[in-house]
Design an enzyme around this catalytic site. Structure first.
Site, PDB file in Angstrom:
ATOM      1  N   GLY A  14      46.491  48.729  40.089  1.00 45.86           N
ATOM      2  CA  GLY A  14      45.161  48.180  40.432  1.00 45.86           C
ATOM      3  C   GLY A  14      45.234  46.806  40.361  1.00 45.86           C
ATOM      4  O   GLY A  14      46.369  46.056  40.973  1.00 45.86           O
ATOM      5  N   LEU A  15      44.076  46.150  40.369  1.00 42.70           N
ATOM      6  CA  LEU A  15      43.943  44.548  40.791  1.00 42.70           C
ATOM      7  C   LEU A  15      44.928  43.741  40.065  1.00 42.70           C
ATOM      8  O   LEU A  15      45.662  43.119  40.367  1.00 42.70           O
ATOM      9  CB  LEU A  15      42.352  44.319  40.453  1.00 42.70           C
ATOM     10  CG  LEU A  15      41.619  44.347  41.484  1.00 42.70           C
ATOM     11  CD1 LEU A  15      40.216  44.156  41.515  1.00 42.70           C
ATOM     12  CD2 LEU A  15      41.846  43.672  42.980  1.00 42.70           C
ATOM     13  N   SER A  42      43.126  52.994  42.883  1.00 49.70           N
ATOM     14  CA  SER A  42      42.903  52.697  41.808  1.00 49.70           C
ATOM     15  C   SER A  42      41.434  52.661  41.351  1.00 49.70           C
ATOM     16  O   SER A  42      40.694  52.301  42.262  1.00 49.70           O
ATOM     17  CB  SER A  42      43.566  51.442  41.267  1.00 49.70           C
ATOM     18  OG  SER A  42      45.120  51.556  41.860  1.00 49.70           O
ATOM     19  N   HIS A  43      41.283  52.331  39.870  1.00 47.85           N
ATOM     20  CA  HIS A  43      40.021  52.551  39.335  1.00 47.85           C
ATOM     21  C   HIS A  43      38.928  51.132  39.808  1.00 47.85           C
ATOM     22  O   HIS A  43      38.037  51.053  39.560  1.00 47.85           O
ATOM     23  CB  HIS A  43      39.840  52.767  37.928  1.00 47.85           C
ATOM     24  CG  HIS A  43      38.495  53.041  37.415  1.00 47.85           C
ATOM     25  ND1 HIS A  43      37.578  53.938  38.092  1.00 47.85           N
ATOM     26  CD2 HIS A  43      37.993  52.579  36.381  1.00 47.85           C
ATOM     27  CE1 HIS A  43      36.476  53.813  37.326  1.00 47.85           C
ATOM     28  NE2 HIS A  43      36.512  53.255  36.455  1.00 47.85           N
ATOM     29  N   SER A  44      40.025  50.182  39.942  1.00 47.11           N
ATOM     30  CA  SER A  44      39.359  48.683  40.385  1.00 47.11           C
ATOM     31  C   SER A  44      38.551  48.811  41.348  1.00 47.11           C
ATOM     32  O   SER A  44      37.265  48.178  41.403  1.00 47.11           O
ATOM     33  CB  SER A  44      40.500  47.857  40.976  1.00 47.11           C
ATOM     34  OG  SER A  44      41.593  47.663  39.782  1.00 47.11           O
ATOM     35  N   HIS A 257      28.176  51.530  28.752  1.00 50.42           N
ATOM     36  CA  HIS A 257      27.285  50.849  29.686  1.00 50.42           C
ATOM     37  C   HIS A 257      25.944  51.735  29.972  1.00 50.42           C
ATOM     38  O   HIS A 257      25.858  52.923  29.645  1.00 50.42           O
ATOM     39  CB  HIS A 257      27.995  51.186  31.127  1.00 50.42           C
ATOM     40  CG  HIS A 257      27.402  50.450  32.417  1.00 50.42           C
ATOM     41  ND1 HIS A 257      25.990  50.711  32.926  1.00 50.42           N
ATOM     42  CD2 HIS A 257      27.949  49.356  33.123  1.00 50.42           C
ATOM     43  CE1 HIS A 257      25.985  49.886  33.698  1.00 50.42           C
ATOM     44  NE2 HIS A 257      27.001  48.986  34.086  1.00 50.42           N
ATOM     45  N   ARG A 273      20.134  46.364  37.762  1.00 53.04           N
ATOM     46  CA  ARG A 273      19.077  45.815  36.888  1.00 53.04           C
ATOM     47  C   ARG A 273      19.250  44.198  37.275  1.00 53.04           C
ATOM     48  O   ARG A 273      18.170  43.257  37.067  1.00 53.04           O
ATOM     49  CB  ARG A 273      19.657  45.857  35.216  1.00 53.04           C
ATOM     50  CG  ARG A 273      18.770  47.070  35.056  1.00 53.04           C
ATOM     51  CD  ARG A 273      19.516  47.516  33.496  1.00 53.04           C
ATOM     52  NE  ARG A 273      20.869  47.784  33.529  1.00 53.04           N
ATOM     53  CZ  ARG A 273      21.990  47.232  33.051  1.00 53.04           C
ATOM     54  NH1 ARG A 273      21.471  46.346  31.861  1.00 53.04           N
ATOM     55  NH2 ARG A 273      23.054  47.600  32.971  1.00 53.04           N
ATOM     56  N   SER A 410      34.930  42.054  34.215  1.00 50.42           N
ATOM     57  CA  SER A 410      36.095  42.826  34.178  1.00 50.42           C
ATOM     58  C   SER A 410      37.030  42.778  35.344  1.00 50.42           C
ATOM     59  O   SER A 410      38.236  42.423  35.389  1.00 50.42           O
ATOM     60  CB  SER A 410      35.889  44.020  34.014  1.00 50.42           C
ATOM     61  OG  SER A 410      35.471  44.807  35.115  1.00 50.42           O
TER      62      SER A 410
END
Lengths: 656, 244
Positions: A14-15, A42-44, A257, A273, A410
């Site tokens: 990932g990142l 990847s989840h990034s 979250h 939001r 993050s």
């Protein structure tokens, strides 16, 4: 025995992992990245909302700088973070985002002149400065004083990950895909790489390296409902735990979250939001201003999630077959805005809910989202107890988030930690020869081989899928948003039983090559250990801080709990981690503990807080001619690598 | 919700090339439909309760990462965001994505293909001075519209649906395919990339490149992200044709 040698082994593509790999490669060290999947998946990539960096180019970011970002981050963490690390982070974030800009991220830009935005439910016209036209812009996010979250329309994580992976490809960094690290190779307190399983052929390979970096993301999948990808199972963190030498930090710090869709738990970004979306209850009533008059929907995530839960407990939730939920209303933002800046949200609503968020409310409720805990590292990213083991990104407890991470911090952490830790990894590769015996490598390889053989020959035993589901339910029911002693004790008891059962897993599909059941059987015992670290840590932490909210101990207790939980796993026969605690030194804090300015103000103060406050005042007075940089250096000197020490330029302000 | 859940009938391609003696075949599985069920949920249920050897790939399960493209009742699409309710007769046939190396069952090696594609088109910013940039200073400005336009072309998730839907790719194994053209179009548009048209011609100015496209546009029809393949391929082809 198949052995692959390298200087810098990075586990996770990932990142954070890619950025560490790029740093090692650019410094001339042989580098290999291991990934369960193609790196670009990847989840990034799922980070829709944005990356915080105090560029201050958009008008609502005017006056922003590292110091304001630092204050927001420390408050967000509920004073649980490591302030040295938070300081390194905020100072480097503007450089990271500018570097990514040069590497190809098409950041959304400031458009000089008037534009219409929604603030506090009202249409407002703001005027962007013409001299800022074309610079990177930012949106509003929770818990921040300024609009600081830089973004690419609705696909920030995607564009960052693509730019990063493209850079890695340009540098010729090999990414060994569909490889899973099963154990770390270590001896006498030094890590030498990992034993790795090829997920297609099933072959075990020893990757032997000078420096090993764990960048495998969070452990959201310990919970049955999470926004996290299915690979976010915390296995990288678990193999560090299983060394019995490396420590994990603050595992009980788990963020929920506020706005994941019901029932599947897919995230709708905080950008909803931030851009003006509202939270409504079953009567269509906007309830957040009643609880948080100042920040309203944009208090920090831990606070908004708790307020939503509180409100639903008052019977104000919308009933559904999947339990109560609340509404997220973005209809007031208008079609044009949604289709451009929140398109991913629109697609998710259309595909998974069959609704059009331009016209309809989105059913949401707080859902597991982020793991503040992870492999404990010092400020250089290295494990304090296992030399040569580094960690970066969500997998790590580098600890800039403490007990609650701010939205936008993050993906920012992944690239900033990747830059900083990457330099220290390279330093380590330069300073240390690789000195490990083949006997040691063979020992670790054989151990993993035996575990797999045992699984493949056992005739009767536990079903790994069933064990995992039981674990996830325990975490969901008893280690959630609000926690209490009796539930946590029960969770620990039940996880102990599961941990014992997990020693007797048997398979139906008994082949050693590509085999999803075997993968599960290898992972589940690791996940149960991780879950136990979370539950046990939460049980013993008798206070409420950030995302860790104890109904039986509602105060933030700085007097007794201004400390970081450290967990080690003694050996394979243990059912519980050993916990110890590391004090946060108030007398070294740049910003001594105080009120966050949102959430419930309920603090048992630390005796040093006032003392340090007075000391800071004295230092400030004695150095009245010092500028903010000199003063900061006096209050909180940090080990930022030389190449990232420069001051950051801002429009209309220069390098001041 | 009705009390009586529908029983879905899945026909799934099964073959494990690493298992000696295994032969490709279709296997039928029945699953009780649940409200809001996706193919992601159904496949996991089959794996957990009926056949733990079933191979497939999911990562984000939210339509973002591009891992799970497969052929669903004859059409390539992302399985994670496909609701079972979309199939009136409750019969769903699943095949692995053609055009890629088969790992097993529904799992194919898109990663290997995409990395090779990225290397072939040199999928990065070409600027000799990129590494001399002072990151302390204000970033280079970019027109806000240009930034938005680049993003529009960068939304590709490398799922491979376009490759599997491409008839030219069937005939020409080394055909670059829409995913590669989209990447080139993205960099050709980016003012930060200093490559000249001549340099782009070297990459795609042949029959395995943009001149080979037969304009059948399966890519346009099946792209789950609705990227403008038709327009971009036409644009690149005109641009390349004008060079030599």
């Amino acid at each position: 025995m198949k052995v692959i040698y390298t200087d810098s082994l990075v586990i996770g593509g990932g990142l954070a992992g890619l950025r560490v790999a790029i740093a090692s490669m650019q410094r001339g060290y042989d580098t290999i990245v291991l990934s369960l999947i193609p790196a670009k998946r990847s989840h990034s990539a799922a980070a829709q909302g944005g990356m915080q960096a105090s560029l201050g180019a958009c008008i609502k970011g005017d006056g922003d700088d590292e110091d304001v970002h630092f204050g927001d981050t420390v408050k967000g963490s509920d004073w649980g973070c490591d302030q040295d690390v938070a300081r390194m982070f905020v100072n480097t974030a503007p450089k990271a985002i500018r570097q990514l800009s040069a590497w190809g991220v098409p950041w959304s830009r400031v458009r000089g002149g008037d534009r219409e935005v929604i603030i506090n439910g009202e249409k407002v016209t703001i005027t962007e400065k013409h001299e800022a036209h074309g610079l990177i812009t930012a949106r509003d996010f929770g818990g921040t004083k300024k609009w600081r979250t830089c973004f690419t329309s609705d696909g920030t994580g995607h564009t960052m990950l693509y730019a990063m992976d493209n850079k890695a490809i340009q540098l010729g960094i090999p990414v060994h895909e569909r490889k899973e690290a099963l154990a770390l190779i270590h001896e006498d307190g030094v890590c030498y790489g990992a034993i790795v399983r090829d997920l297609i052929t099933g072959e075990l390979i020893a990757y032997v390296a000078k420096a090993t970096t764990i960048a495998t993301g969070g452990y959201g999948r310990l919970y049955s409902v999470t926004t996290n990808a299915v690979i976010s199972e915390g296995i990288g963190t678990a193999i560090a735990l299983e060394t019995g030498v490396a420590t994990l930090g603050n595992m009980e710090a788990v963020q929920f979250h506020p706005t994941a869709i019901v029932p599947v738990g897919i995230l709708t970004t905080e950008g909803c939001r931030g851009d003006g979306g509202l939270l409504l209850d079953k009567d269509g009533y906007r309830f957040m201003p009643d609880y948080e008059p100042e920040k309203k929907e944009l208090a920090s995530r831990d606070v908004v999630s708790r307020r939503m839960t509180e409100h639903m407990r008052k019977g104000k939730g919308v009933p559904s077959p999947y339990g109560d939920h609340l509404w997220l209303d973005i209809t007031l933002l208008g079609r044009k805005h949604i289709e451009k800046n929140l398109r991913e949200v629109k697609e998710i609503c259309e595909y998974f809910l069959g609704i059009d968020p331009v016209k309809e409310y989105i059913p949401v409720r707080p859902t597991q989202h982020y793991s503040m805990g992870g492999v404990r590292t010092n400020a250089t990213g290295e494990s304090p107890t296992l030399k040569g083991l580094f960690s970066a990104g969500e997998a790590a407890c580098w600890d800039m988030h403490g007990f609650n991470r701010l939205g936008g911090n993050s993906v920012a952490e992944t690239v900033v930690a990747g830059m900083i830790v990457g330099e220290f990894v390279a330093d380590y590769c330069g300073a240390n020869p690789l000195n490990v015996s083949t006997g040691t490598i063979a020992h670790f390889l054989k151990k993993e081989e035996k575990k797999i053989t045992d699984l493949l020959v056992r005739d009767f035993g536990e079903n790994p899928f069933a064990l995992k589901a039981e674990m996830q339910q325990i975490m969901m029911d008893k280690v959630g948003i609000f926690r209490n002693g009796p539930d946590l004790e029960k969770a620990v008891e039940e996880l102990t039983v599961l941990n014992q059962r997990a020693r007797h897993i048997a398979l139906r599909n008994r082949i050693s090559s590509s085999n999803p059941e075997l993968v599960e059987a290898i992972r589940v015992p690791k996940m149960i250990k991780m879950a136990q670290c979370v539950a046990y840590g939460a049980m013993l932490r008798t206070e409420s801080r950030g995302a860790h909210a104890r109904e039986d101990f509602p105060e933030r207790n700085d007097r007794d709990w201004l400390k970081r939980t450290l967990a080690t796993w003694p050996d394979d026969s243990s059912d519980l981690p050993e916990l110890s605690y590391e004090d946060l030194d108030v007398m070294k804090m740049e910003m001594p503990p105080g009120s966050r300015g949102y959430g419930v103000d309920n603090i048992i103060v630390h005796s040093d807080a006032e003392k340090r406050m007075a000391e800071i005042e004295e230092i400030t007075k004695a150095n009245s001619s010092a500028d903010r940089f000199e003063l900061q250096q006096l209050l909180n000197p940090t080990p930022i690598p030389e190449k990232f020490k420069g001051k950051n330029e801002r429009i209309g302000r220069g390098y001041k | 919700m009705s009390d009586q859940a529908r029983v879905l009938k899945f026909q799934i391609f099964r073959y494990n090339p690493l298992k000696k003696g295994d032969k490709p075949r279709m296997v039928t599985y029945e699953v009780a439909e649940a409200p809001g069920m996706t193919i992601f949920i159904a496949l996991n249920e089959i794996r957990e309760t009926q056949d733990p050897s079933l191979q497939f790939d999911f990562v984000c399960r939210a339509g973002i990462c591009g891992s799970c493209a497969m052929v669903i009742n004859g059409q390539p699409d992302l399985a994670c965001r496909t609701l079972t309710a979309n199939f009136a007769d409750g019969e769903i046939t699943l095949l692995p994505l053609p055009g890629f190396e088969l790992i097993g069952d529904l799992s194919v090696n898109t990663g290997k293909f995409m990395r090779a594609m990225s290397e072939r088109v040199e999928s990065w910013i070409h600027d000799l001075h990129a590494d001399e940039v002072n990151y302390d200073a204000l970033e280079e400005r970019m027109d806000p519209d240009v930034a938005d336009e680049i993003y529009e072309l960068e939304r590709c998730v490398e799922c491979g649906a376009c490759v599997s839907a491409c008839a030219t790719k069937r005939m020409r194994p080394d055909f670059l395919s829409a995913v590669g053209f989209m990447r080139l179009a993205r960099f050709a548009l980016d003012p930060r990339d200093k490559r000249t048209d001549d340099e782009f011609y070297e990459i795609m100015g042949n029959d395995d490149g943009v001149f080979g496209c037969m304009t059948l546009l399966g890519c346009e029809d099946y792209c789950p992200k609705d990227l403008p393949h038709q327009t971009q391929i036409a644009y690149l082809r005109r641009k390349m044709a004008l060079i030599r």
